[in-house]
Write an enzyme that holds these catalytic residues in place. Structure first.
Site, short mmCIF file in Angstrom:
data_model
loop_
_atom_site.label_atom_id
_atom_site.label_comp_id
_atom_site.label_asym_id
_atom_site.label_seq_id
_atom_site.Cartn_x
_atom_site.Cartn_y
_atom_site.Cartn_z
N ARG A 3 -4.26 -4.76 -3.04
CA ARG A 3 -3.53 -4.50 -4.29
C ARG A 3 -2.06 -4.90 -4.27
O ARG A 3 -1.37 -4.79 -5.28
CB ARG A 3 -3.67 -3.03 -4.70
N ASP A 4 -1.55 -5.37 -3.13
CA ASP A 4 -0.15 -5.83 -3.11
C ASP A 4 0.00 -7.00 -2.15
O ASP A 4 0.92 -7.02 -1.32
CB ASP A 4 0.77 -4.68 -2.72
N ILE A 5 -0.90 -7.98 -2.28
CA ILE A 5 -0.78 -9.18 -1.47
C ILE A 5 0.43 -9.98 -1.96
O ILE A 5 0.52 -10.33 -3.13
CB ILE A 5 -2.06 -10.05 -1.58
N ASN B 140 4.50 -9.13 2.55
CA ASN B 140 3.52 -8.26 3.22
C ASN B 140 2.65 -9.04 4.20
O ASN B 140 1.62 -8.53 4.65
CB ASN B 140 2.63 -7.55 2.19
#
Length: 235
Positions: free
Chosen positions: A31-33, A37
């Site tokens: 959900r936060d590629i 990260n």
């Protein structure tokens, strides 16, 4: 980064995301590629990090309706507009990371001319042109110069174009992305019967509105940091 390093980072990150989507039980949607990260060690081995927003997906058909969270510029349009989350949302975000590696541009850059602020929308016609003609110059990070492998570059552009399709259903699975980046298998696996760029011809009114909403949300928001974070691990 030179070209070989960029390809190594892309392949390593893709394998990490594919593991989350297809080999974990239950599966994990990150959900936060985004580029910040993806952690790199001193050999530029990539590891996906920061699972603070991750969701579990109990089966291959799960759609998780949830409050939209993530980073503007990387969010898939259907997720940004409706909150419906699937593993194909991560695939879109990874496509944006690939475009960063290819172009050297930020996902959202309000200093660019009107209409070119979104990396994905700016890159779409250039990717189609590159895949049709084999001419990459307008799309590539000028810092690369001519120091890249043309076959590998074509392959990465082809993967990026497939990952950022407007239709989530037409995006490839991450295992297909891994095979394509590694030069394994048939590139037709990426296309789901669709030529690169062809999805541009099939926008529905709803999809167009999703894209406009996504752009309004993204432009004029926060500071966009897209640097890869570098760290090292002890075995």
């Amino acid at each position: 980064m030179d070209w070989a390093t960029r390809l190594k980072v892309a392949s390593g990150a893709a394998r990490g995301i594919a593991y989350l989507h297809e080999d974990c039980h239950p599966r994990i949607i990150h959900r936060d590629i985004k580029s910040s990260n993806i952690l790199l060690d001193y050999n530029f081995e990539a590891q996906v990090s920061d699972f603070g927003l991750a969701k579990l997906a109990m089966d291959a058909y799960t759609h998780v309706t949830t409050r939209v969270m993530g980073t503007f510029g990387y969010l898939a349009p259907e997720y940004a507009s409706s909150g419906k989350l699937t593993d194909k949302s991560d695939v879109y975000s990874f496509g944006v990371v690939l475009l960063e590696l290819i172009t050297g541009r930020k996902p959202v850059d309000v200093s660019q001319p009107l209409g070119d602020e979104s990396l994905v929308e700016w890159a779409r016609p250039l990717m189609f042109h590159a895949l049709e003609t084999g001419v990459f110059d307008e799309l590539l990070d000028p810092r690369l110069g001519k120091s890249y492998n043309e076959i590998e570059m074509f392959r990465m552009i082809e993967v990026a174009a497939a990952c950022v399709r407007h239709s989530a259903a037409m995006r490839p699975r991450m295992s297909q992305v891994v095979r394509a980046l590694d030069g394994i298998g048939n590139s037709d696996d990426l296309h789901n019967g669709m030529k690169p760029g062809e999805s541009e011809l099939f926008h529905t009114a709803q999809q167009s509105e999703e894209i406009r909403l996504f752009q309004r949300m993204a432009f004029g928001n926060q500071n966009y940091s897209t640097d890869f974070s570098q760290t090292s691990w002890k075995s």
